[in-house]
Design a protein around this motif. Structure first.
Motif, short mmCIF file in Angstrom:
data_model
loop_
_atom_site.label_atom_id
_atom_site.label_comp_id
_atom_site.label_asym_id
_atom_site.label_seq_id
_atom_site.Cartn_x
_atom_site.Cartn_y
_atom_site.Cartn_z
N VAL A 283 0.87 -1.19 0.00
CA VAL A 283 0.00 0.00 0.00
C VAL A 283 0.90 1.23 0.00
O VAL A 283 1.64 1.48 0.97
N SER A 284 0.87 1.99 -1.10
CA SER A 284 1.67 3.21 -1.22
C SER A 284 0.77 4.41 -0.94
O SER A 284 -0.30 4.57 -1.56
N ALA A 289 9.44 8.64 -5.81
CA ALA A 289 10.54 8.04 -6.58
C ALA A 289 10.85 6.61 -6.17
O ALA A 289 11.30 5.80 -6.98
N GLY A 290 10.64 6.28 -4.89
CA GLY A 290 11.00 4.93 -4.42
C GLY A 290 9.88 3.91 -4.56
O GLY A 290 10.08 2.74 -4.27
N GLU A 291 8.68 4.34 -5.01
CA GLU A 291 7.56 3.41 -5.11
C GLU A 291 7.87 2.28 -6.09
O GLU A 291 7.58 1.11 -5.84
N SER A 487 13.58 5.83 6.54
CA SER A 487 13.91 6.70 5.41
C SER A 487 13.29 6.14 4.14
O SER A 487 13.12 4.92 4.00
N ASP A 488 12.94 7.04 3.23
CA ASP A 488 12.38 6.63 1.93
C ASP A 488 13.41 6.79 0.82
O ASP A 488 13.06 6.85 -0.36
N LEU A 492 17.91 5.54 -3.87
CA LEU A 492 19.15 6.15 -4.35
C LEU A 492 20.22 5.09 -4.63
O LEU A 492 21.04 5.27 -5.54
N TRP A 493 20.23 4.04 -3.85
CA TRP A 493 21.18 2.95 -4.10
C TRP A 493 20.89 2.31 -5.46
O TRP A 493 21.80 1.98 -6.21
N GLY A 494 19.60 2.12 -5.75
CA GLY A 494 19.24 1.50 -7.02
C GLY A 494 19.60 2.36 -8.22
O GLY A 494 19.89 1.85 -9.31
N ARG A 495 19.63 3.68 -8.03
CA ARG A 495 20.00 4.59 -9.12
C ARG A 495 21.51 4.77 -9.24
O ARG A 495 21.98 5.48 -10.13
N GLY A 496 22.28 4.17 -8.33
CA GLY A 496 23.73 4.28 -8.39
C GLY A 496 24.28 5.59 -7.88
O GLY A 496 25.41 5.97 -8.22
#
Length: 700
Positions: A283-284, A289-291, A487-488, A492-496
């Motif tokens: 449930v968002s 951006a992180g969804e 934290s949401d 950022l890790w996934g985007r490098g």
């Protein structure tokens, strides 16, 4: 050994032509009526024979000794009562008698224990192949006849094969046979094990047909008892109640002390529990951006069924558009959070705001769902520190931390705590900063830029953020689990960003820990079998030290072993088990059951001595099948083709057949006649022919 050989002085065609010419001339002389034609023909043939170079080849022979193969079965089933003594007496007596025979050699073949059972057929085949057939005078097997490689038993042999069976005619045994057992089963879904109890041998009349009390235990738990008659197949329903190995122990008590062995009265079946599908409700609270990160992670896992709702139009939004004209799917709150909440293994609240969509009763139902074994994962953003925080709902009862209302928007690098370096969810994450690192270095994780400040109430903090504030908290609530990420910014890790980090691996571990994946349990006692009967014991724990692990053997004896810490949160030790069977491990409240080898080894599946497997070979070769309980038979020698066993005044006897094999040690060659003798013979024959013609002329 003597033979005639030729050493021709001319090619064979030339010698044949000379012989043919001599015969032709003799025939012409006969046709003309000339006397002496026979002598002249013989002279021509003698000349051809002389040119062929006939010689006598004389060989020197040396006799070879006969070979008797004596197979000595020393497998585990031969340790049953009386069998070792019978085997020793028979081997000693036969070896002495064979040694006393002239020109006879003994070949001893010993069959020992093997994981695949008694490999008597393989041993016989190899022993026969290793010796020349012309020298094998006999083969004697001292065994209980229980061969487990029946296809390898030869169909015939170059000499009589005698089978001497150990054991007694009144031997009997009752055993447990597992006919069919599944290797895998769905958790909380019934599977069936088909088994039967079987009687073998001379079963006493008062026991034959009597039922046995079958005892059943799952993972060492309480036993259930059922009366099972022998010879009847029974389907036993079993329900795996957890993921991983579910060990079902089956067994019955021996009905009588006269039974050969109770080693085959029990068995252990290991069924690996697996989940059919992991059902996740995501449930968002709003698009962000992180969804997509959560959705991609859960959709990429083939074992996960995902239901995802994003609240795009909150109730307070008033834009004048009628509801029946809005092209959005209504959020089925009642169905999901009241009627079907038990269908889900995990509920994820991703930046969810309390806006009145879920009434307080729904949150209370979620709390009950977690306490009964469900799981909730909260991925919090700035809304957690606002007046729309989940902490202000009834869900706060199970949340491990309370927001202070402060949102920190400064870059920070996530760090593992001491607990995080021990917790299976975060230990070993790729690129984790070293415990003593003062500043990020190349290859470390990238930074996040926002987190909420919270006050820890309970649970374990495994990751920290800015100013060592809790970033990832793992907690158990009664039978369920709660994880909280403050934290949401994990996307950022996934985007490098600044090198990124193990985003997918971290989120996958968090989700699977929440769903009680056995490999991610922070408190676990594990055991794995190494080659042989070695056992590797592993204890995962969040504690700094643990006590010894107690191992209970199948016979009830106990051994305590000390474990050493091989890495943070993991203690290991290797231990050599004295024998196969079911072993119980315990340390504090942690228990484990493991089967080393079969609970009933293959050697003890069938224990009553029988000639069913070796008897056909003895019959095909003219050998005997005798029981050593009647005494050790005498050994004789007989001519090949005669009966190789019988009953004499002194008792039973078996026989071997001397083969009289020999080998050629040397050769010598001597001409049939010397050259001068051939010359004289040819001249004499020609002279005889001339004289015969001369007498005819004188007569005229």
């Amino acid at each position: 050994m003597t033979g005639l050989r030729f050493d021709p002085m001319l090619p064979w065609w030339a010698i044949a032509a000379l012989a043919a010419l001599a015969l032709a001339m003799a025939g012409f002389a006969l046709w003309r009526g000339l006397r002496g034609w026979a002598w002249r023909g013989l002279a021509g043939l003698a000349a051809a024979a002389a040119l062929a170079g006939p010689a006598l080849e004389i060989g020197a022979r040396a006799g070879l000794s006969d070979i008797v193969i004596l197979l000595d079965d020393r497998s585990a089933s031969q340790s049953l009562p009386d069998r070792n003594g019978q085997t020793d007496a028979a081997i000693e007596s036969l070896a002495t008698e064979i040694a006393a025979l002239p020109d006879t050699e003994l070949r001893r073949v010993t069959v020992g224990d093997d994981p695949d059972g008694s490999l008597i057929g393989t041993a016989l085949t190899r022993a026969i192949a290793a010796e020349p057939d012309a020298r094998i005078a006999g083969i004697i097997s001292v065994t209980d006849g229980q061969a487990h490689d029946t296809p390898m038993i030869p169909a015939n042999a170059p000499a009589p094969v005698h089978t001497l069976l150990t054991g007694n005619p009144d031997d009997w045994d009752r055993r447990l046979v597992i006919e069919e057992a599944p290797a895998f089963g769905l958790i909380d879904e019934e599977v069936r094990i088909r088994l039967r109890i079987e009687d073998q041998g001379a079963v006493p009349d008062d026991i034959a047909g009597s039922s046995a009390n079958l005892r059943i235990s799952l993972d060492g738990g309480p036993e259930q008892v059922f009366a099972v008659p022998p010879g009847v197949s029974l389907e036993l329903p079993v329900t795996p109640d957890h993921a991983g190995q579910n060990v079902i122990q089956l067994g019955f008590d021996s009905p009588d002390d006269s039974e050969l062995t109770d080693r085959n009265n029990s068995a252990a079946v290991t069924i690996t529990g697996v989940r059919d599908r992991l059902r996740v409700l995501l449930v968002s609270g709003e698009p962000h951006a992180g969804e997509r990160t959560w959705r991609n992670l859960l959709k990429s896992d083939a074992a996960v069924d995902l239901i995802h709702f994003t609240i795009l139009r909150p109730p307070e939004k008033s834009d004048g558009v009628p509801v029946n004209q809005v092209s959005l799917i209504a959020f089925p709150t009642r169905e999901l959070f009241l009627e079907r909440i038990e269908d889900f293994d995990l509920i994820i609240f991703d930046r969810y705001r309390v806006r009145g969509i879920l009434p307080p009763d729904y949150f209370r139902n979620i709390v009950r769902y977690v306490r009964d074994g469900g799981a909730v994962l909260v991925a919090a953003g700035p809304e957690m520190s606002s007046v729309e925080s989940l902490n202000l709902s009834p869900l706060s009862e199970i949340l491990p931390a309370r927001p202070t209302g402060r949102v920190i928007e400064q870059p920070f690098t996530p760090q593992l705590t001491d607990a995080g370096r021990r917790h299976p969810v975060t230990t070993g994450l790729p690129g984790a900063p070293a415990a003593d690192a003062e500043a990020p270095s190349e290859g470390d994780w990238g930074r996040w830029i926002r987190m909420g400040e919270v006050t820890l109430d309970r649970g374990s903090v495994v990751m920290t953020g800015q100013d060592d504030l809790p970033l990832l908290i793992m907690d158990r609530v009664d039978e369920g689990r709660v994880a909280m990420l403050t934290s949401d910014q994990v996307w950022l890790w996934g985007r490098g960003f600044e090198g990124g980090g193990p985003q997918l691996e971290l989120l996958r571990r968090i989700a699977h820990w929440s769903m009680q994946e056995p490999d991610l349990e922070e408190e676990a006692l594990l055991a794995a079998q190494l080659p042989g009967l070695a056992l590797r014991v592993t204890r995962r724990s969040m504690a700094e030290t643990i006590g010894p692990v107690t191992i209970t053997a199948p016979d009830g004896s106990q051994t305590d072993i000390e474990l050493s810490e091989s890495e943070p949160g993991r203690f290991t030790a290797d231990w050599q088990a004295p024998g196969p069977g079911l072993y119980r491990l315990s340390e504090g409240e942690m228990t484990r059951v493991i089967v080393l080898g079969p609970a009933a080894p293959k050697e003890f599946e069938e224990t009553v001595a029988s000639d069913a497997k070796l008897g056909p070979l003895s019959e095909a070769t003219g050998g005997a099948v005798l029981r050593l309980s009647d005494g050790v038979p005498n050994l004789r020698t007989i001519a090949e083709g005669r009966t190789a066993h019988g009953q004499g005044v002194g008792g039973q006897w078996i026989a071997i057949t001397p083969r009289e094999a020999a080998t050629v040690t040397g050769l010598s060659r001597r001409p049939l006649l010397p050259a001068w003798a051939w010359l004289g013979l040819i001249a004499g024959l020609m002279l005889a022919g001339w004289l015969a013609e001369g007498r005819r002329a004188t007569a005229r």
